[in-house]
Every structure is written in C-alpha cells, then in structure tokens.
Design a protein around this motif. Sequence first.
Motif, PDB file in Angstrom:
ATOM      1  N   ASP A  56       0.809  -1.225   0.000  1.00  0.00           N
ATOM      2  CA  ASP A  56       0.000   0.000   0.000  1.00  0.00           C
ATOM      3  C   ASP A  56       0.843   1.277   0.000  1.00  0.00           C
ATOM      4  N   ARG A  57       2.102   1.175   0.358  1.00  0.00           N
ATOM      5  CA  ARG A  57       2.969   2.364   0.393  1.00  0.00           C
ATOM      6  C   ARG A  57       4.046   2.351  -0.691  1.00  0.00           C
ATOM      7  N   HIS A  58       4.653   1.199  -0.913  1.00  0.00           N
ATOM      8  CA  HIS A  58       5.822   1.132  -1.793  1.00  0.00           C
ATOM      9  C   HIS A  58       5.565   0.446  -3.136  1.00  0.00           C
ATOM     10  N   LEU A  71       3.690 -17.525   0.883  1.00  0.00           N
ATOM     11  CA  LEU A  71       4.086 -16.189   1.296  1.00  0.00           C
ATOM     12  C   LEU A  71       3.340 -15.807   2.571  1.00  0.00           C
ATOM     13  N   ASP A  72       4.049 -15.195   3.500  1.00  0.00           N
ATOM     14  CA  ASP A  72       3.446 -14.636   4.700  1.00  0.00           C
ATOM     15  C   ASP A  72       3.317 -13.122   4.462  1.00  0.00           C
ATOM     16  N   PRO A  73       2.116 -12.646   4.082  1.00  0.00           N
ATOM     17  CA  PRO A  73       1.952 -11.230   3.743  1.00  0.00           C
ATOM     18  C   PRO A  73       2.354 -10.273   4.856  1.00  0.00           C
ATOM     19  N   LYS A  74       2.102 -10.646   6.110  1.00  0.00           N
ATOM     20  CA  LYS A  74       2.480  -9.775   7.236  1.00  0.00           C
ATOM     21  C   LYS A  74       4.001  -9.650   7.335  1.00  0.00           C
ATOM     22  N   ASP A  82       5.618  -1.622   4.243  1.00  0.00           N
ATOM     23  CA  ASP A  82       4.217  -1.350   3.917  1.00  0.00           C
ATOM     24  C   ASP A  82       3.350  -1.737   5.105  1.00  0.00           C
ATOM     25  N   LYS A  83       2.148  -1.134   5.172  1.00  0.00           N
ATOM     26  CA  LYS A  83       1.175  -1.551   6.189  1.00  0.00           C
ATOM     27  C   LYS A  83       0.537  -2.855   5.773  1.00  0.00           C
ATOM     28  N   LYS A  84       0.291  -2.979   4.471  1.00  0.00           N
ATOM     29  CA  LYS A  84      -0.407  -4.153   3.943  1.00  0.00           C
ATOM     30  C   LYS A  84       0.181  -4.515   2.580  1.00  0.00           C
TER      31      LYS A  84
END
Length: 161
Positions: A56-58, A71-74, A82-84
């Motif tokens: 969401d940021r990069h 994949l572990d999104p967190k 990124d936040k998400k």
Amino acid sequence: MSASKTNAVRLLEKAGIAFELRTYEVDPDDLSAESVARKVGMPPEQVFKTLVARGDRHGVCLAVVPGNCELDPKALSKATGDKKVDTVSLKEVEPLTGYIRGGVTAIGCKKDYPVYLDETAELFDVIVLSAGMRGLQLVIAPADYIRVAGAKIAPIARVKA
C-alpha cells in the motif's frame, strides 16, 4: 526450446555468473513448485517460486519463497515497510513482469522491482528458480542470485496450512 534466449539467461551470462539450466515437461494444469521440484529432481524447499505482490505504500515487489511454503503477507509487509501487502491478480502478472505465470523470475524482469528472498535460501549451496519461461529452471548459488537480482533476505515464508 531455445533455452539460452531468456532475458534471465542472457543477463547471467553477461555477468559471468555460474548457473545450470534444467528443463522439465510443463503441465499447464499443475504449475506448482512441488510439481516442478519433482520434475527437476530437487527437494521442494530448494525450489523457489517468485510471486508478484503490491504494498500500500511502496507498490510492486517480488517475493521469492520456497516451493513447500507460502508467502506470509504480514512478514513481507514488515520487510517492505508497507502496512499491507497482497499478491497481485494473475491477469496483472505478465503486464507487470513480462513473464507468464509459472515463468516469473526476478532476473531480467520488465522493471527493476524490489526483490525479497526468503531467508531459508541461504541454507543451500544452490537454489532452483524459474529461468524466465515455463519448462526451464535455473540452478544457482543463493549469493549469486542475491547479487544479480538485488534481493534482500527476509523471513517472508510460512509452512503451508
């Protein structure tokens, strides 16, 4: 199959990096890393898949995780700042990377996206990744892959549920 014609192979040759190519029979109904691992005679934890994600940021990045994991999104969010982070839809993969599903590699991608490689890659003498097309895998030392792909090491994978 014109193996030496992928962007990834050309870039590795130009950089003077040692690698091996392994071909396999493509099953369009099963492009899983576990299936590819069996076909190239390597354990799934040593065969890495390249996923396209967007934060969401990069923005867009590539996440490279072992075939026996997901994949572990967190964890990727933490690595990217990124936040998400979510993986992109399949229809976005080729326009973003220039590669089709089952043939995505961080080497010679359409654009230089940030690359995050799961830390387990460093446990092996060699890792296996797509060479830029279905049916062709690259066997390369992790340090060489990290250097050529500009990858950052991070704990971004988790065992499949």
